[in-house]
Structure formats: C-alpha cells, structure tokens
Scaffold this active site. Structure first.
Site, PDB file in Angstrom:
ATOM      1  CB  CYS A 101      -0.894   0.026   1.240  1.00 14.63           C
ATOM      2  SG  CYS A 101      -1.984  -1.397   1.406  1.00 14.63           S
ATOM      3  CG  ASP A 518     -14.615  63.073   7.510  1.00 19.18           C
ATOM      4  OD1 ASP A 518     -14.978  64.080   6.892  1.00 19.18           O
ATOM      5  OD2 ASP A 518     -15.089  61.935   7.317  1.00 19.18           O
ATOM      6  CG  ASP A 721     -11.526  61.411   5.584  1.00 23.92           C
ATOM      7  OD1 ASP A 721     -12.068  62.276   4.881  1.00 23.92           O
ATOM      8  OD2 ASP A 721     -12.130  60.712   6.405  1.00 23.92           O
TER       9      ASP A 721
END
Length: 831
Positions: A101, A518, A721
């Site tokens: 495997c 602001d 801004d």
C-alpha cells in the site's frame, strides 16, 4: 515638522531582513552606516532589539544582492527573505494494510507534477511530502491518494520551533557552563587564600578558564575582531579587553612571579553572559505581542471540495475556496459569509470582548473565533494580504522605526566605545605616571570600600582600574532605550485595537495641540437615515421617494443611500434614471420618466434660478436639529425637503469632552452647511467647526489648521480622507474590520470607536515617557560609574555585574509599560 511620507516613489522598493551577529547598538550603527553609504539607498534602519534591517532603495541604482553584501562587508550576516515555494508537510495515512500500500501511494505521488519527494512510512502510517506549492495544492494530493482507496489527512502534531526559545536556550547553555566553571574557580580561590594552599592552583584555574574565555565567550571575541576590522569598536571589544588580557597576563605566572587575574577574567565573562541571557529573555517578553498574534492564526481549515469536507493547512488556501467554520473554531483566513449566521469573538482584532453578530454578506477577519452558528465562508484574502498579516507588518514597521530623539543617542553611541578605549588608556598611563596622586585617592577609598587595596603596586592597580573602566561602560543600555519601549508599547496597542505605524508618530503625539475630525463615520456612525419628508404642492410622499430614489440610486454618497433604503422599506420600486450627473458640492440631477429631477442644497437651486425663499424657515428648523436638509425639485419646481440625519456615535460627546480636558482643541471638518454643522458640533462639544468643505478641500483645511494651531492630528475613515491624513502631523484612521485602509495613517483604530483616540494619545505619551526614562537611566549610569572607575574605586567584578544590570534595567523598565491603564472610563448608560 512633517517628517513622514508614506507615498513611495516610482522605482523605490523596501527590503526587510534579519541580521545575525549584532550584540549592541554600536553594531546596529555600523551596519546602518554601511547601508547608508550605498548609492541608491534612501532610508536604512537597523533595530538592535528585533535584530532586523529595513531599507528603502532605488531599484534602478542598487539591488538586494548589493544590500546583503554591504551587511556582510560590515562583518554581519543578512538572512535573505527568499520566497520559497517548496513546502514540506507530514500527513497521516488511513487504510494502509501492508508495505505494498505504501509503495502504491508513493508511486501515485511521484507521478504528480510538483512533487519533489514523497516518503511513506508504513510503520507509523505517515507520509512526508516535499512539493512546489506554485504547481500543486495539498487538496490535489489528497484527492489523488483518495482515488486509489486511501485517505491522507493532516498530522496535527505541533512541531513549530520558536526562534526566541532557541536563542534563550543557547544563551542559557553558555551561561550555566560559565557559572559552573567560574563557581569552581572561586571556591578553589577561597580555599587557596584562606584555608590552605592548593597544589597546582594556577594550572587548575587556567585550565578551568579555557572553556569560559575561549569556549562560551568565543563569540564575543569573534564579534570584537569583526568590529575592530571595520574600525567600529562595540560592546564586544570592551568585554574582550576586560577578559582576554587579564587571562593571558595570568598565564605569565607559569614563567615569572606576577599577580594572577584569571579569576577576574572568567568572572567578567560570566557576568557578561548572565546579562546577555537575561537581556535575551527580557527582549523575548517584550516581543511577545507579535508572537501572540501569529499564534492566534488557525493552522488548518476545512474546505468543501466536490461536496466533501477536506482539512488543509491554512497556507494551502486560495481565494474563492469555501471554508466551513463550526462553533468554537477559528476563522482560518479573511472571508465573506455565504451561508449561515453566527456570533464572532473579534477581540483579537478590536480589543472588544463582546461577540458581534455576523450574517450572509458580512466580512470575517481570520483568527477570530466563531462562538455560535455554522458558517460557510468564501476566502477573500490569503497570506500577506490578510488583516492579521497587515497588523503584524504594521507592528514590525513600528518596532523597526526610529523616534527622532533616538537619532542623537545613536550619534553619541557611535563615539562611545572609542572614547572609553581612550579613557582606559589614559587611566592606565596616569596611574603609572602619577602614582602618588592616585594612591592618595585609593588610600582614602579603602577606608569605606572593602574591595579597594592600596597595598597593590601601581602597575597592578593601573591594570585593575583600566579593566574596571572597560567593563563598567555600557552602550547597550543607550541602544535598547527606544526599541524595547516601542516593542512593548506597539504590542499593548495591538491588544487594544490600536495599531501604530512608526515611532515618529509617538514623539509627535506629545506635541499635538489640535485634533481635526471628519464628521461622517468618525463622530457619526456613517449610516444616515431619512428622518423627515416635507412635501409641497400636494406631492405625495410615495412620489417623492419614487423620483428621489431613482436618481439617488446612481450615486455612491451615503446620503443617497439613505433615501434609497427609505424607498425600499416603503416597498417602492427603484426605476432607471437617465442623464444622471453629480454636481460637486451641490447635489445630483437626472431624468426619470421624462421629468427633470434636482436634489441638493441651496446652491444647486440657485444655479438653476429656482426660488427657495418660501421654504427657508423649514430648512432652518431642520438644520438646527442637526439634520442635513436637501431640496427636491421636479421640472424646476420645489416639491419637497428631504431631511437626513447621521446618528452620532454613543461615545462621541464624552470622548471629545475628555480631549478638551486634555487641553486639545477639537475641530470638526464637514461638508454640511454651517447651521447643521454647528448643531452637531454643539451636541458633541466640538471647540471649532469648519463647514461646507468640499471633499478635495480637506487637505487645505488641515494646512490652515497647522498654521493656526501648529501640530495637528487628523481623524478620518482612512479611505476617503487619505490625503488629509497624510497632510496631518499624525494621521489617525478609524474604522472596523478589513475595510480599514491601514496604509493611510500613522495610527489605525481597529475598533472604530472614538475612545481609541484617547487611548492612543495616552499610550503614545506613556511610550515616549518610558523612552526618556530609559535614556535618563542609561546616561546617569555611565555618568556616575565611569568616573568612579577612573579614580580606582570600582572593582572590575562589580563593574561587570553593574554593566549587565544597566541593560536589564532599561528592558524591564520598558516592560513596566504593560501596567499602565490607557483605557478611558466612560459612562454610556446616560447616553
């Protein structure tokens, strides 16, 4: 004075890199000078505390290789930031039953493009893979293995290595070896001096001293050699001169009768190593904030591939992947909710402990915790673009930057060690040329200082005194004053949702006399709502909203959005508009179903010669209620006044009151008319209101305020801004989540609350105060102890211990910043 500038020139690049081999601030100055000497380098900052270099350079003149070579030429090693696409990962493998495997899995993996190596260990059921992540994703590897009947999943064993821990362990190993050997030497010395002569005493102490002077202390001598080779003597040189000559002179005892100084040499080196260990440990504590942030990030993510959930490393995520986030799990990376709703703990980003509701369409920050609800999140940002990465980058920039006050200290440090070496030489000569004068002082000192021995010969005294001058002198304390305070302070800020970009802002903050706000999104919530509709000429409210929403739908202004939302809430369909136009500073116009619609202020009506005198009393009434009143005209006839108000943030008034009490002038800049602006200003307690400012006029207003008030800080949303934030002496971006334009400001308030301004001012003042304290103690230490050493009243061993303690004092003084409470106490129950 405006020193900062965040805009990069066309060909300017930045380069950040680690530097190995630095031991004190003199080393950092040496590297800095070497980098500054390169043509094309415009900025070179070297931080001794973080051991990092930051260079801004013109890529058309100089390249990265030349920068790294300059560091190498200075005697140090630059660790290149090479982008490595090769990823190594260990996965658990399920369903294997035998070694065949394992062979089959290896065969499949080797066939995939991008796999470098693949080793499957059947015994421990694990596979170790090296792959090129630019060619292959881990998800593809998992799918390929799944197709042949096996399952691979992440091995969740945490094998990460902490760089600081490695440094601390190395320093600790050297320190304990030195302590063990030096203690043995001291015990033998005491037996030899006070009990009985020890046979072969000199041989034993010299042999025990070899591993200290030439083993644990070898890196000090190597550093000295490099420094002297570059004509830039540093702390290592002082320690070498204080330990190596005494040891070598002690060896002369095998051939001629001389006083042995081997015990002194080994003790001086041991004290130095103890100090370095404690310093590295303390510096590790100071830089914990960045480590904590990095640790906050999730290691793995569950993504949906072909209808199945697969666990992958966060590094393997790509924009567009769909992540599943269950209750109690961390959000792996920044994304947008596409399904589900939940409660998110965003305290790591905002400092706010209360979870917030998030639903479809909301943005999530990586590393925040989902407290409730199953979420499906589409990845929007990965790697260096994520919010967490930007925060870490900003903190590193702050810690790597310099405060203007530091420049003077750096200049002094550059001359410090050479000056000490000259003083040492003069002291040695003076003791031998004027022995009577010095012996008089030594005789006086022996009356109250047990370590002063006037019976020694002038030559021995001169040697001991010169050694004391060397080892007491400490430039490290000067070099660590600013970086350690910035490390601790920026970390504190990040925990509170305050991100400071550079050290200059910290020093500038103390001089700020005015703060300009602001209005929209800072003082107010930035989510205007329609409060009043005053109709004229029998126009129905439905018609007013139908025509106004059709026109305003084409605009991106927040006031426009308020009208559109009002129409939607009244189940009014939004029609198409033709000939839409924004008239800057006045309003909007458009054509809806062959009717000409105008919505705006008085100036807009005046420009179309529409008389508005009859509605002036209604306008004034609304404006005095702090509402923005817009006139609406259809086919040049006034049909309505639509009033919109932006709710004031809960904490605005109390925060501005606190700022006023701190002696700052508060200014509000807004596009609103004077009456509305004054009404809002009165509500929140603003000192000075500037109204009717067009968007592109904010920069001029900031310039005007700077002429009036001097040093001005500007608070804005960080996006609209940006130019005004750049113009201000300190730009403060305020917002929430991933929308913050971190690049736009010196300080970013992640939480989006005005209280962060008070906290950031308090934090900046506290950091700057600590920097000044650190410099004060560093200067006082050297100013007091060097003269004492020069006159022969200080033993070298005491000097070596004091030298170590002086650096530690600076680091631990910076760590005391963590005890300062910067959060303002507001009473919002009455708001």
């Amino acid at each position: 004075m405006k020193l900062k500038e965040n805009y990069m020139k066309k060909n300017e690049n930045t380069l950040d890199f680690k530097i190995e081999g630095m031991t004190c601030s003199t080393c950092a100055n040496t590297v800095e000078k070497k980098l500054d000497s390169l043509e094309g380098v415009t900025i070179a900052n070297v931080n001794i505390a973080t051991e990092k270099g930051h260079v801004v350079f013109d890529s058309t003149v100089v390249d990265e290789t030349s920068i790294y070579k300059a560091v190498s030429d200075a005697g140090y090693k630059a660790i290149e930031n090479v982008v490595n696409n090769i990823e190594k990962v260990t996965l658990k493998v399920d369903n294997m039953t035998c070694s065949t495997c394992a062979f089959n899995i290896e065969k499949v993996l080797d066939s995939l493009e991008g796999i470098k190596t693949a080793n499957v260990n059947f015994a421990v059921e694990k596979v170790t893979i090296e792959y090129d992540k630019s060619l292959l994703r881990l998800i593809d590897i998992q799918k390929s293995v799944s197709e042949i009947g096996y399952e691979v999943r992440l091995d969740n064993d945490d094998n990460t290595v902490d760089e600081d821990e490695i440094k601390i362990k190395k320093a600790a190993k050297k320190m304990w070896i030195s302590i063990a050997l030096t203690s043995t030497i001291m015990i033998i010395m005491l037996i030899h001096m006070f009990l009985t002569p020890v046979p072969g005493y000199l041989f034993i102490t010299a042999t025990l001293g070899i591993p200290i002077i030439f083993g644990t202390g070898l890196h000090v001598h190597k550093g000295s050699f490099k420094a002297l080779r570059n004509w830039s003597p540093n702390m290592d040189v002082l320690v070498t001169l204080g330990s190596l000559p005494p040891y070598l002179i002690g060896l002369l005892g095998f051939f001629i009768p001389v006083t042995t100084f081997i015990e002194m040499a080994t003790t001086i080196m041991t004290f130095h190593l103890i100090g370095k260990y404690l310093e590295i440990k303390a510096k590790g504590r100071a830089s914990q904030a960045i480590k904590k942030l990095l640790e906050m990030g999730a290691k793995t993510a569950k993504v949906i591939i072909d209808g199945k959930e697969i666990e992958v490393p966060v590094a393997d995520l790509q924009v567009g992947d769909i992540m599943v986030v269950r209750p109690g799990e961390k959000v792996p990376t920044d994304g947008v909710i596409i399904d589900g709703k939940g409660l998110l703990d965003e305290s790591m980003a905002t400092g706010e402990s209360m979870p917030v509701k998030r639903t479809i369409g909301d943005e999530l920050i990586g590393a925040t915790i989902n407290k409730q609800g199953l979420l499906k999140v589409e990845v929007s940002k990965i790697g260096k673009d994520t919010f967490l990465s930007q925060v870490v980058k900003m903190m590193e920039e702050c810690q790597g930057s310099k405060v203007p006050i530091q420049e003077f200290a750096d200049r002094i440090t550059g001359y410090f060690v050479p000056a000490i070496m000259i003083i040492t030489l003069l002291t040695f000569i003076s003791f031998n040329v004027f022995p009577g004068f010095h012996l008089g002082i030594v005789q006086w000192g022996s009356g109250f200082l047990p370590w002063v021995n006037p019976e020694l010969s002038p030559l021995t005294l001169s040697f001991i005194t010169a050694t004391a001058v060397l080892v007491i002198s400490c430039p490290c304390a000067l070099g660590l004053g600013t970086p350690t305070a910035l490390m601790v302070g920026s970390g504190m800020g990040a925990e509170k949702g305050i991100l400071i970009r550079n050290g200059e802002a910290i020093q500038t903050f103390k001089s700020v006399t005015a703060i300009a706000f602001d209005k929209t999104g800072t003082i107010t919530k930035g989510k205007p709502e329609v409060t009043d509709i005053v109709s004229f000429n029998d126009t129905s409210e439905t018609d007013i909203l139908y025509y106004s929403a059709a026109v305003e739908h084409a605009s991106e202004h927040p006031l426009s959005n308020a009208i559109v939302e009002k129409a939607k809430s009244n189940n009014i369909d939004i029609d198409d508009v033709k000939d839409f136009e924004v008239i800057v500073g006045m309003g909007v116009k458009g054509k809806v179903k062959a009717k000409n619609i105008l919505i705006g202020n008085r100036k807009l009506m005046d420009s179309y010669e529409i008389d508005h005198s009859q509605i002036e009393s209604d306008m004034i009434k609304l404006e005095e209620e702090a509402k923005t009143a817009m006139i609406m005209a259809i086919n040049n006839k006034i049909v309505a006044i639509i009033a919109v108000a932006d709710p004031i943030k809960q904490e605005s008034a109390q925060t501005i009151e606190l700022l006023n009490k701190m002696g700052l002038t508060t200014v509000m800049i807004t596009g609103d008319n004077q009456r509305t602006a004054n009404a809002i200003g009165r509500k929140v307690g603003i000192t000075h209101v500037v109204s009717e400012v067009l968007p592109d006029g904010k920069v001029d207003e900031v310039k005007r305020l700077q002429k009036i008030y001097g040093t001005v800080a500007m608070v804005g949303d960080g996006i609209n801004d940006a130019p005004a934030l750049k113009q201000a002496n300190v730009g403060i971006a305020i917002g929430t989540g991933t929308d913050i334009a971190i690049e736009a400001a010196d300080v970013t308030l992640v939480r989006g609350e005005l209280t962060g301004i008070v906290s950031s001012i308090r934090l900046s003042k506290a950091i700057f105060r600590k920097i000044k304290e650190n410099y004060f103690w560093a200067w006082i230490y050297n100013a007091v102890f060097i003269p004492i050493a020069v006159i022969g009243l200080l033993h070298p061993l005491i000097g070596a211990a004091a030298m170590a303690l002086s650096s530690l004092n600076v680091v631990y003084n910076s760590l005391r910043l963590k005890k300062i409470d910067i959060e303002p106490k507001l009473d919002l129950t009455s708001v």
